[in-house]
Design a protein around this motif. Structure first.
Motif, PDB file in Angstrom:
ATOM      1  N   PRO A 121       0.801  -1.234   0.000  1.00 51.47           N
ATOM      2  CA  PRO A 121       0.000   0.000   0.000  1.00 51.47           C
ATOM      3  C   PRO A 121       0.831   1.281   0.000  1.00 51.47           C
ATOM      4  CG  PRO A 121      -0.731  -1.515   1.726  1.00 51.47           C
ATOM      5  CD  PRO A 121       0.562  -2.035   1.201  1.00 51.47           C
ATOM      6  N   ALA A 195      -9.594  -1.716   8.807  1.00 51.59           N
ATOM      7  CA  ALA A 195      -8.648  -1.249   7.791  1.00 51.59           C
ATOM      8  C   ALA A 195      -7.633  -0.275   8.357  1.00 51.59           C
ATOM      9  CB  ALA A 195      -9.417  -0.582   6.647  1.00 51.59           C
ATOM     10  N   THR A 212      -6.384  -4.541   2.402  1.00 54.91           N
ATOM     11  CA  THR A 212      -7.559  -3.722   2.123  1.00 54.91           C
ATOM     12  C   THR A 212      -7.143  -2.364   1.562  1.00 54.91           C
ATOM     13  OG1 THR A 212      -8.844  -4.818   3.864  1.00 54.91           O
ATOM     14  CG2 THR A 212      -9.613  -2.655   3.142  1.00 54.91           C
ATOM     15  N   ARG A 213      -6.119  -1.751   2.155  1.00 55.84           N
ATOM     16  CA  ARG A 213      -5.639  -0.454   1.674  1.00 55.84           C
ATOM     17  C   ARG A 213      -5.003  -0.568   0.291  1.00 55.84           C
ATOM     18  NH1 ARG A 213      -3.314  -0.336   6.717  1.00 55.84           N
ATOM     19  NH2 ARG A 213      -1.218  -0.382   5.801  1.00 55.84           N
ATOM     20  N   GLY A 215      -5.620  -2.502  -2.486  1.00 59.20           N
ATOM     21  CA  GLY A 215      -6.616  -2.363  -3.538  1.00 59.20           C
ATOM     22  C   GLY A 215      -6.258  -2.974  -4.876  1.00 59.20           C
ATOM     23  N   GLY A 216      -5.035  -3.510  -5.051  1.00 61.07           N
ATOM     24  CA  GLY A 216      -4.635  -4.120  -6.316  1.00 61.07           C
ATOM     25  C   GLY A 216      -5.026  -5.583  -6.396  1.00 61.07           C
ATOM     26  N   ARG A 217      -4.642  -6.222  -7.482  1.00 61.19           N
ATOM     27  CA  ARG A 217      -4.951  -7.641  -7.683  1.00 61.19           C
ATOM     28  C   ARG A 217      -4.003  -8.518  -6.869  1.00 61.19           C
ATOM     29  NH1 ARG A 217      -7.966  -8.895 -12.751  1.00 61.19           N
ATOM     30  NH2 ARG A 217      -8.648  -6.901 -13.628  1.00 61.19           N
ATOM     31  N   LEU A 245     -12.872  -9.966   2.441  1.00 64.63           N
ATOM     32  CA  LEU A 245     -11.792  -9.451   1.595  1.00 64.63           C
ATOM     33  C   LEU A 245     -11.445 -10.436   0.489  1.00 64.63           C
ATOM     34  CD1 LEU A 245      -9.541  -7.337   1.065  1.00 64.63           C
ATOM     35  CD2 LEU A 245      -8.115  -8.635   2.672  1.00 64.63           C
ATOM     36  N   THR A 248     -13.666 -10.841  -2.699  1.00 64.01           N
ATOM     37  CA  THR A 248     -13.772  -9.787  -3.709  1.00 64.01           C
ATOM     38  C   THR A 248     -13.117 -10.241  -5.013  1.00 64.01           C
ATOM     39  OG1 THR A 248     -11.731  -8.738  -2.919  1.00 64.01           O
ATOM     40  CG2 THR A 248     -13.807  -7.958  -1.963  1.00 64.01           C
ATOM     41  N   ARG A 250     -10.962  -9.079  -6.985  1.00 63.20           N
ATOM     42  CA  ARG A 250      -9.542  -8.837  -7.242  1.00 63.20           C
ATOM     43  C   ARG A 250      -8.643  -9.921  -6.659  1.00 63.20           C
ATOM     44  NH1 ARG A 250      -6.805  -5.905  -3.117  1.00 63.20           N
ATOM     45  NH2 ARG A 250      -8.133  -5.354  -1.353  1.00 63.20           N
TER      46      ARG A 250
END
Length: 283
Positions: A121, A195, A212-213, A215-217, A245, A248, A250
């Motif tokens: 992150p 988070a 969570t922070r 956000g990428g794959r 989480l 999702t 991703r």
């Protein structure tokens, strides 16, 4: 044919050493291999070397290196939660060696996976993560995984019963160990992760917050015959923040049922490499 170059670069006054594998026409997304535990850039059973070469042969640039205090690199030995500067210095050099690269994926095994997840992150250049058997160790989690997966398997192991029948097994010592694990496993659980988990929060909370922070794959690969992997699987299956989480889109999850912690057999290594390569090309 891909080219391999030996590298040296500075980090906080220490020299770090690594190897970059460069295709003739590099893909704009490269892979930085993050070591885990007391090992160096070749990896257990040369896994990191083989992975880097396989990726480069497929057109994906790859770099592997030694943290400060490990392998050939200078400096004091440090644990996986204190390697942010090392990762940043390695990414800086990776972009110098591969100027057409647009983003980097961090690939790590065990606490190397955890180091990558907690660093990601902080750096906008990191576009993805590949996490093998991520280290989320707590006393409670390790005890639960041991009871659920180790003791259960032992009960159905014919060799154990032969040892007991032959007086070659210390039943009392085993029961004491089981009792200790039960005590650890069923302690009251801490509050759910958020988070914004602080630096004093348990490792699983901090890992979940970092992912969570980020956000990428993320590609998660687990071994079926490894307690570290089982602890992560049990944690992520428990209703709550981790389960939400990983559900999702991703996140991509893969598992090799019989693989050990370090994917020591060549077919397991090849499968991990194939999954990594295919996943990188899918987005």
């Amino acid at each position: 044919m891909p080219e391999e170059r030996a590298l040296s670069f500075a980090c906080r006054g220490a020299w770090l050493y690594g190897i970059v594998s460069l295709p003739a026409t590099p893909h704009p997304r490269g892979v930085l291999i993050v070591v885990g535990g007391p090992q160096y850039r070749a990896g257990s059973h040369r896994q990191f070397t083989l992975l880097a070469r396989d990726l480069a042969a497929a057109g994906i640039p790859a770099m592997r290196f030694d943290y400060r205090g490990m392998g050939d690199s200078e400096g004091d030995l440090r644990n996986f939660e204190n390697v942010d500067d090392d990762l940043r210095a390695a990414i800086d050099r990776f972009f110098v060696e591969c100027p057409g690269m647009k983003e980097v994926v961090l690939w790590g095994l065990c606490d190397g996976a955890s180091a990558a997840a907690m660093y990601a992150p902080q750096d906008a250049r990191v576009g993805g993560l590949v996490l093998l058997n991520p280290w989320v160790r707590t006393e409670e989690g390790a005890a639960r995984a041991t009871i659920k997966h180790y003791y259960r398997a032992r009960l159905f192991d014919a060799r154990l019963w032969k040892k007991i029948a032959g007086g070659q097994f210390d039943v009392k010592a085993s029961l004491r160990s089981l009792w200790r694990d039960l005590g650890k496993a069923f302690r009251p659980r801490p509050a759910s992760a958020s988070a914004t988990a602080g630096s004093n929060a348990p490792l699983p909370e901090r890992m979940q917050a970092a992912l969570t922070r980020f956000g990428g794959r993320v590609l998660v690969v687990l071994s079926g015959a490894d307690l570290t992997a089982q602890e992560f699987a049990d944690l992520s299956a428990r209703p709550g923040a981790w389960q939400r989480l990983l559900a999702t889109p991703r996140f991509t999850k893969q598992k090799i049922d019989k693989a050990d912690h370090t994917f020591s057999r060549r077919p397991w290594q090849d499968q991990v490499s194939n999954w990594t390569r295919d996943w990188l090309r899918s987005w």
